[in-house]
Scaffold this active site. Structure first.
Site: not given
Length: 253
Positions: A141, A154
């Site tokens: 990401s 995350y």
């Protein structure tokens, strides 16, 4: 680009995984559709079949080693080899600051996003080494290198994927197994759209997030799928250990 290759896609039931699976099948690849929601994988398989493609839907929780091993074995039994793998399955953040995040919430995200990719790589690489090599692409990401508030678990899971990708590339390149990663920006999938436009913790962030994507829009699943398609193909045969942002300029600002 991927004609006649056998490609595994995790998280294939929706979003980026679905777009990638459809694209790869359209190229002529045989695609193993792996998803925790087996019904969703079967629905994608039906779409691929209607378009004349070949696929194998399989239910699997990538955080569980026995399930991953069984699933990769099923692909080998079906087609005899694995040429490429797009390790894309993952879950979203809890939108909490570190003091409010529970250890169980932390572990859940790490288990799926990071340990899940490790487990997939473990069995994919073993299969590829036995049949002459292959290519792996992991979904990290843009948040791994340009994080935001309230995403510690995350961002940590995705940053770990970058290290795991580099380690895999360094260790297995000589055995003709390439390992790379993509770093999507904000991609408009059903999961992210629901959170972005209905979660009050995110509503105020929409405009600032859009400005960070200097290309002037959020991403589409096909944007990521196109990059992965190239990285899995022989056209990227000299690319190994790369973490490629597919983020509309998010990490450039």
């Amino acid at each position: 680009m991927l004609k006649d290759k056998v490609v595994v896609v995790t998280g294939a039931g929706s979003g980026i995984g679905r777009a990638a699976a459809m694209m790869f099948a359209g190229d002529g690849a045989k695609v193993a559709l792996i998803d925790r929601n087996e019904d969703a994988a079967r629905a994608v398989s039906e779409e691929i079949g209607q378009a004349g493609g070949e696929s194998l839907p399989l239910g699997c929780d990538v955080s569980k080693e026995a399930e991953v091993e069984k699933t990769i074995d099923a692909v080998i039994q079906e087609w005899g080899r694995i040429d490429g793998a797009f390790n894309n399955a993952g879950i979203e953040l809890h939108s909490k600051s570190v003091p409010d995040l529970t250890a169980d919430e932390w572990r859940k995200v790490i288990d799926v996003n990071l340990t899940g990719i490790f487990l997939c790589m473990k069995f994919e690489i073993a299969a590829m080494r036995g049949t002459g090599g292959g290519a792996i692409v992991n979904t990290a990401s843009a948040g791994a290198i340009a994080t935001q508030p309230n995403m510690a678990e995350y961002a940590s899971s995705k940053a770990g994927i970058l290290g795991l990708t580099r380690a895999g590339a360094a260790e297995f390149g000589e055995t003709k197994v390439r390992v790379n990663a993509v770093l999507p920006g904000l991609i408009l999938t059903p999961m992210t759209e629901d959170r972005l436009f209905s979660d009050p913790n995110f509503a105020a962030a929409v405009d600032p997030l859009l400005r960070r994507h200097s290309i002037g829009r959020f991403g589409k699943p096909a944007d990521v799928a196109e990059a992965v398609r190239w990285l899995l193909s022989d056209h990227a045969g000299f690319i190994n250990g790369v973490s490629l942002p597919v983020d509309g300029g998010f990490t450039a600002g």
